[in-house]
Design an enzyme around this catalytic site. Structure first.
Site, PDB file in Angstrom:
ATOM      1  CG  PHE A 156      -1.899   0.645   0.966  1.00 47.59           C
ATOM      2  CD1 PHE A 156      -3.210   0.430  -0.181  1.00 47.59           C
ATOM      3  CD2 PHE A 156      -2.463   1.950   1.580  1.00 47.59           C
ATOM      4  CE1 PHE A 156      -3.929   1.402  -0.047  1.00 47.59           C
ATOM      5  CE2 PHE A 156      -3.415   2.907   1.510  1.00 47.59           C
ATOM      6  CZ  PHE A 156      -4.583   2.117   0.568  1.00 47.59           C
ATOM      7  NE  ARG A 180       8.316  -6.259   3.216  1.00 48.39           N
ATOM      8  CZ  ARG A 180       8.568  -7.481   2.851  1.00 48.39           C
ATOM      9  NH1 ARG A 180       8.960  -7.945   3.894  1.00 48.39           N
ATOM     10  NH2 ARG A 180       8.351  -8.176   1.606  1.00 48.39           N
ATOM     11  CB  THR A 240       0.364  -2.789 -12.164  1.00 44.94           C
ATOM     12  OG1 THR A 240       0.380  -2.540 -11.047  1.00 44.94           O
ATOM     13  CG2 THR A 240      -0.220  -3.118 -13.731  1.00 44.94           C
ATOM     14  NE  ARG A 242      10.109  -4.351 -12.284  1.00 45.04           N
ATOM     15  CZ  ARG A 242       9.855  -2.872 -12.593  1.00 45.04           C
ATOM     16  NH1 ARG A 242       8.356  -3.322 -12.848  1.00 45.04           N
ATOM     17  NH2 ARG A 242      10.854  -2.101 -11.948  1.00 45.04           N
ATOM     18  CD  GLU A 271       8.726  -8.025 -18.380  1.00 47.89           C
ATOM     19  OE1 GLU A 271       9.287  -6.785 -18.613  1.00 47.89           O
ATOM     20  OE2 GLU A 271       7.767  -7.321 -16.616  1.00 47.89           O
ATOM     21  CG  HIS A 289       7.066  -4.020 -18.030  1.00 51.58           C
ATOM     22  ND1 HIS A 289       8.391  -4.089 -17.185  1.00 51.58           N
ATOM     23  CD2 HIS A 289       6.945  -2.713 -17.499  1.00 51.58           C
ATOM     24  CE1 HIS A 289       8.677  -3.212 -16.123  1.00 51.58           C
ATOM     25  NE2 HIS A 289       7.672  -2.827 -16.174  1.00 51.58           N
ATOM     26  N   GLY A 291       2.950  -0.167 -17.941  1.00 48.83           N
ATOM     27  CA  GLY A 291       2.646   0.722 -16.687  1.00 48.83           C
ATOM     28  C   GLY A 291       2.621   2.231 -16.693  1.00 48.83           C
TER      29      GLY A 291
HETATM   30  C1  8YV Z   1       9.446   1.278 -16.407  1.00 45.66           C
HETATM   31  C2  8YV Z   1       8.539  -0.034 -14.097  1.00 45.66           C
HETATM   32  O1  8YV Z   1       8.783   2.143 -17.292  1.00 45.66           O
HETATM   33  O2  8YV Z   1       9.325   2.483 -13.193  1.00 45.66           O
HETATM   34  C3  8YV Z   1       9.105   1.192 -12.927  1.00 45.66           C
HETATM   35  O3  8YV Z   1       9.341   0.326 -12.173  1.00 45.66           O
HETATM   36  O4  8YV Z   1       8.487  -1.033 -13.993  1.00 45.66           O
HETATM   37  C4  8YV Z   1       8.316   1.128 -15.665  1.00 45.66           C
HETATM   38  O5  8YV Z   1       7.468   1.977 -14.964  1.00 45.66           O
HETATM   39  C5  8YV Z   1      10.945   0.637 -16.127  1.00 45.66           C
HETATM   40  O6  8YV Z   1      10.788  -0.323 -14.883  1.00 45.66           O
HETATM   41  C6  8YV Z   1      11.786   0.823 -17.292  1.00 45.66           C
HETATM   42  O7  8YV Z   1      13.109   1.217 -15.747  1.00 45.66           O
END
Ligand code: 8YV
Length: 323
Positions: A156, A180, A240, A242, A271, A289, A291
């Protein structure tokens, strides 16, 4: 004064590459080719700063016996589980990330995945494009309602909270939060969220579960076969965060056998390889990926990374130092 020599490991938005050139002696990657471990080590020994991304291999061992010229590794992105931050610290290298600027964007995509999985949007699109749509009927493409349901948020922090706001104010969802550390009651109150102590407490109560915790060893396979079995058979899982947070083989099996109803995934353990089991699952929504991938956010991420190295070369501690 000579400008610091910096390397952008991937192609960045044009406006940010231009801004970088005004401040630094920049080497670009015009072909946008991912760099391997050996290339990253050479880069760290050849530049004053390396501006890396999630595709760069700077995991455990990357800093061993390194003779770095770089004193700063500025990550373009908030997550840094692809960087051995302790190894970097031992090698005298400061690591920074780009928090905050991608909170809304990433939460938007988590909500997109939640909606797509709930309403079978990927399946519907595939049906139309394949020319298989035979017309409207009362029992066609029946999904599940979202409004008023319970969303469990694991992790959160800033993005988890942004997800809670969307779900609560947009869709009247009840929010359960697992984190946590204790969450400030004022933050919980904003979305009427209730904090639960453990992941085990959260899972059986939720219609949707969205992951917003960090990756890395600490949360590797946090969602495994045992925990999938604790979810409702109607539940939908969204990731979204890892890829490594989810045991992908266990999730693919759970999706195939009806242990849970669906999943929306933007991140994967290896990935760009996607577990082949997911490709066979109509009830999995799979995105590459994306996000943080809006023009506005990708520019802000780049500017934030530049600000971090500017602060560093000015002799200050960068705002977003993580080690
Ligand atoms: C990134 C992401 O685009 O920011 C992060 O942690 O997962 C993504 O938004 C990507 O990791 C770039 O390093």
């Amino acid at each position: 004064m000579t400008k610091p020599k910096i390397l952008l490991t991937r192609k960045w938005p044009e406006s940010v590459e231009k801004a970088a050139a005004e401040l630094f002696d920049v080497t670009y990657n015009p072909e946008d080719r991912p760099m391997n471990r050996a290339e990253m080590r050479v880069a760290l020994e050849s530049y004053d700063a390396v501006l890396a991304t999630v595709t760069d291999d700077v995991k455990t061992g990357a800093f061993t016996n390194l003779k770095p010229m770089a004193r700063i590794l500025a990550n373009y992105g908030v997550g840094f589980s692809h960087i051995d931050v302790e190894g970097a610290r031992a090698a005298g290298i400061t690591v920074t990330n780009t928090p905050d600027v991608l909170n809304d964007c990433t939460a938007d995509l988590a909500m997109t995945l939640l909606m797509m999985a709930a309403r079978r949007a990927g399946e519907g699109e595939r049906e139309v494009r394949a020319g298989n749509w035979t017309g409207w009927r009362p029992t066609h493409m029946i999904g599940t309602s979202v409004t008023g349901k319970t969303l469990g948020i694991i992790g959160f922090g800033r993005i988890g909270q942004a997800m809670a706001r969307r779900a609560h104010f947009g869709f009247g969802m009840k929010i359960l939060a697992q984190s946590r550390s204790p969450v400030d009651p004022a933050i919980l109150a904003q979305t009427g969220a209730v904090q639960v102590d453990t992941v085990e407490d959260l899972l059986p109560q939720c219609d949707f579960i969205s992951l917003h915790c960090p990756g890395g060893d600490v949360n590797r396979h946090l969602i495994n076969a045992d925990r999938l079995a604790m979810m409702k058979p109607t539940a939908i899982l969204v990731n979204t965060a890892r890829g490594e947070v989810v045991d992908e083989a266990a999730l693919a099996e759970a999706l195939k056998t009806g242990v849970i109803a669906g999943a929306g995934l933007d991140v994967f353990e290896a990935e760009p390889t996607v577990h082949p089991g997911f490709l066979e699952c109509e009830n999995a929504v799979l995105l590459p990926h994306m996000g943080s991938s809006t023009h506005e956010t990708r520019v802000e991420m780049g500017m934030r990374a530049l600000k971090n190295i500017q602060q560093f070369f000015d002799g200050n501690v960068p705002d977003d130092r993580v080690n």
